[in-house]
Scaffold this motif. Structure first.
Motif, PDB file in Angstrom:
ATOM      1  N   VAL A   1      24.858  68.654  53.260  1.00 16.41           N
ATOM      2  CA  VAL A   1      23.527  68.083  53.443  1.00 16.41           C
ATOM      3  C   VAL A   1      22.860  68.746  54.640  1.00 16.41           C
ATOM      4  O   VAL A   1      23.381  68.693  55.762  1.00 16.41           O
ATOM      5  CB  VAL A   1      23.615  66.558  53.657  1.00 16.41           C
ATOM      6  N   THR A   2      21.709  69.401  54.412  1.00 18.72           N
ATOM      7  CA  THR A   2      21.015  70.126  55.466  1.00 18.72           C
ATOM      8  C   THR A   2      19.510  69.890  55.383  1.00 18.72           C
ATOM      9  O   THR A   2      19.003  69.322  54.409  1.00 18.72           O
ATOM     10  CB  THR A   2      21.266  71.641  55.374  1.00 18.72           C
ATOM     11  N   ASP A   3      18.808  70.363  56.401  1.00 18.51           N
ATOM     12  CA  ASP A   3      17.352  70.273  56.441  1.00 18.51           C
ATOM     13  C   ASP A   3      16.772  71.680  56.387  1.00 18.51           C
ATOM     14  O   ASP A   3      16.430  72.271  57.408  1.00 18.51           O
ATOM     15  CB  ASP A   3      16.901  69.562  57.723  1.00 18.51           C
ATOM     16  N   GLN A   4      16.703  72.240  55.180  1.00 24.50           N
ATOM     17  CA  GLN A   4      16.161  73.577  54.954  1.00 24.50           C
ATOM     18  C   GLN A   4      16.878  74.624  55.817  1.00 24.50           C
ATOM     19  O   GLN A   4      16.263  75.554  56.330  1.00 24.50           O
ATOM     20  CB  GLN A   4      14.651  73.594  55.236  1.00 24.50           C
ATOM     21  N   GLN A   5      18.183  74.462  55.965  1.00 26.87           N
ATOM     22  CA  GLN A   5      18.993  75.376  56.749  1.00 26.87           C
ATOM     23  C   GLN A   5      20.265  75.721  55.982  1.00 26.87           C
ATOM     24  O   GLN A   5      20.761  74.905  55.206  1.00 26.87           O
ATOM     25  CB  GLN A   5      19.379  74.745  58.101  1.00 26.87           C
ATOM     26  N   LEU A   6      20.780  76.912  56.242  1.00 23.44           N
ATOM     27  CA  LEU A   6      22.058  77.310  55.670  1.00 23.44           C
ATOM     28  C   LEU A   6      22.787  78.206  56.676  1.00 23.44           C
ATOM     29  O   LEU A   6      22.164  79.075  57.287  1.00 23.44           O
ATOM     30  CB  LEU A   6      21.875  78.087  54.359  1.00 23.44           C
TER      31      LEU A   6
ATOM     32  N   ARG B   1      15.030  66.827  51.255  1.00 21.79           N
ATOM     33  CA  ARG B   1      13.986  66.565  50.263  1.00 21.79           C
ATOM     34  C   ARG B   1      14.554  66.204  48.899  1.00 21.79           C
ATOM     35  O   ARG B   1      13.841  65.649  48.055  1.00 21.79           O
ATOM     36  CB  ARG B   1      13.086  67.808  50.131  1.00 21.79           C
ATOM     37  N   ASP B   2      15.824  66.528  48.675  1.00 25.76           N
ATOM     38  CA  ASP B   2      16.443  66.267  47.377  1.00 25.76           C
ATOM     39  C   ASP B   2      16.815  64.804  47.170  1.00 25.76           C
ATOM     40  O   ASP B   2      17.001  64.373  46.018  1.00 25.76           O
ATOM     41  CB  ASP B   2      17.705  67.123  47.215  1.00 25.76           C
TER      42      ASP B   2
ATOM     43  N   ASP C   1      23.820  57.848  48.958  1.00 30.57           N
ATOM     44  CA  ASP C   1      24.130  57.426  47.587  1.00 30.57           C
ATOM     45  C   ASP C   1      23.068  57.871  46.585  1.00 30.57           C
ATOM     46  O   ASP C   1      23.299  57.815  45.369  1.00 30.57           O
ATOM     47  CB  ASP C   1      24.285  55.904  47.520  1.00 30.57           C
ATOM     48  N   GLN C   2      21.916  58.331  47.082  1.00 32.21           N
ATOM     49  CA  GLN C   2      20.837  58.796  46.210  1.00 32.21           C
ATOM     50  C   GLN C   2      21.002  60.262  45.806  1.00 32.21           C
ATOM     51  O   GLN C   2      20.198  60.783  45.035  1.00 32.21           O
ATOM     52  CB  GLN C   2      19.496  58.620  46.932  1.00 32.21           C
ATOM     53  N   ILE C   3      22.028  60.918  46.320  1.00 29.62           N
ATOM     54  CA  ILE C   3      22.274  62.326  45.961  1.00 29.62           C
ATOM     55  C   ILE C   3      22.640  62.412  44.478  1.00 29.62           C
ATOM     56  O   ILE C   3      23.567  61.749  44.009  1.00 29.62           O
ATOM     57  CB  ILE C   3      23.403  62.925  46.811  1.00 29.62           C
ATOM     58  N   SER C   4      21.923  63.234  43.758  1.00 27.59           N
ATOM     59  CA  SER C   4      22.154  63.378  42.329  1.00 27.59           C
ATOM     60  C   SER C   4      23.543  63.958  42.051  1.00 27.59           C
ATOM     61  O   SER C   4      23.924  64.977  42.631  1.00 27.59           O
ATOM     62  CB  SER C   4      21.082  64.297  41.725  1.00 27.59           C
ATOM     63  N   GLY C   5      24.291  63.289  41.181  1.00 28.07           N
ATOM     64  CA  GLY C   5      25.595  63.785  40.771  1.00 28.07           C
ATOM     65  C   GLY C   5      26.745  63.374  41.659  1.00 28.07           C
ATOM     66  O   GLY C   5      27.907  63.650  41.319  1.00 28.07           O
TER      67      GLY C   5
END
Length: 332
Positions: free
Chosen positions: A68-73, A90-91, A111-115
């Motif tokens: 889980v990141t904020d537009q970072q890798l 944003r996902d 818990d809202q993360i898809s999949g």
């Protein structure tokens, strides 16, 4: 005892040195006149690579790992690894709550993360495994493994105790300590808890909960717990989500853990499963990595002096490289 369900790992991470991220954070701080000195909350000592190495070495059974990141890798990350899923804020966090720099918002919406699987384990980038672990170290018979110990909340200046106290207020609105411990006493008193049994014993005379012992370890959670809590306490979830930075009015992800404990929805785990260490104590970290007595370590950032930050940057990478020398498949 066993677990048959898929188990995912979730790792939250931020690069606190990223210029774009820093500019966005500064803009939000100026907008809200937020002036708390909070750099250590976002400081990155490049430990994430070794979190992944520890997971591959000691827990290859994970179904999927969500970063889980904020537009970072991280530049070294192999984003094409089949078991890796990159999740941007944003996902899974509603747009009206973004941008957020509040770890409580980031955690409370996981818990809202898809999949994401029903049973998942939350890691931070300061948590590493040091020995082989099995799925049953985290879930048994579909129940999270945990150490149930009572402990009073001891507030500190600039600490998170106000938010933890908010969790306890909500727990006390639904449970009494007498009823919970009386019903599940076989789970609240275990020889594997060691000295923590005495904390629980000394707090037994009180009708209401004064707090739980919070172990800074990988946290076993169920998505369904979040659904129940969001329905019971919608105002508190919304109030926290609206805070771009940590607030004394927040609730935290520990609320989900406390709820699981009070419902008896857990299986006891030894208090010696893991060890909490501060980055200021590099000698202890070196010893714990070289001769692991615990299955997990928390290498927690604290208020470090400038000299201590320099020492951590100089010595910690070598200590981690010695423990985890081989590149993982999560690296390019």
């Amino acid at each position: 005892m066993k677990t048959n369900s898929e188990i995912d790992a979730v790792i939250t991470w931020v690069d606190g040195d990223d210029p774009k991220w820093l500019a966005k954070k500064k803009q939000q701080q100026q907008k809200l006149h937020y002036q708390v000195a909070d750099e250590q909350r976002y400081r990155d000592f490049n430990t994430l690579k070794y979190v992944f190495r520890s997971l591959e070495n000691y827990a290859p059974w994970f179904h999927r790992i969500y970063l889980v990141t904020d537009q970072q890798l991280p530049v070294w990350l192999n984003v094409n690894h089949p078991c890796l899923q990159i999740v941007d804020h944003r996902d899974y966090i509603a747009a009206k709550y973004l941008p957020t720099f509040n770890s409580n918002v980031i955690d409370l919406n996981l818990d809202q993360i898809s999949g994401l699987s029903e049973n998942f384990i939350l890691f931070n980038d300061d948590l590493v495994l040091t020995k082989k672990v099995q799925a049953t170290d985290f879930f048994v018979d579909e129940l999270p493994k945990d150490t149930a110990a009572l402990s009073p909340i001891c507030p500190e200046i600039d600490g998170i105790e106000s938010a933890v106290l908010n969790n306890i207020k909500l727990i006390n609105s639904q449970f009494t300590q007498k009823q919970v411990v009386g019903k599940y006493w076989r789970k609240f008193f275990k020889w594997q808890y060691g000295q923590y049994n005495f904390r629980t014993l000394f707090l037994l005379p009180y009708t209401k909960f004064s707090g739980f012992m919070d172990f800074h370890m990988p946290l076993s959670l169920k998505k369904s717990t979040f659904s129940v809590l969001r329905q019971k306490f919608p105002t508190y979830f919304a109030q926290t989500n609206q805070q771009p930075f940590r607030s004394n009015d927040d609730i935290t992800i520990w609320l989900a853990r406390y709820w699981q404990l009070c419902q008896g929805q857990f299986q006891p785990r030894s208090a010696k499963f893991g060890k909490y260490l501060q980055l200021s104590d590099l000698k202890a970290i070196k010893l714990a990595l070289k001769n692991p007595k615990y299955k997990a370590l928390c290498l927690n950032d604290v208020a470090l002096t400038k000299e201590q930050v320099q020492a951590v940057n100089q010595y910690l990478p070598d200590l981690l490289e010695q423990k985890y020398p081989n590149k993982s498949r999560f690296e390019k």
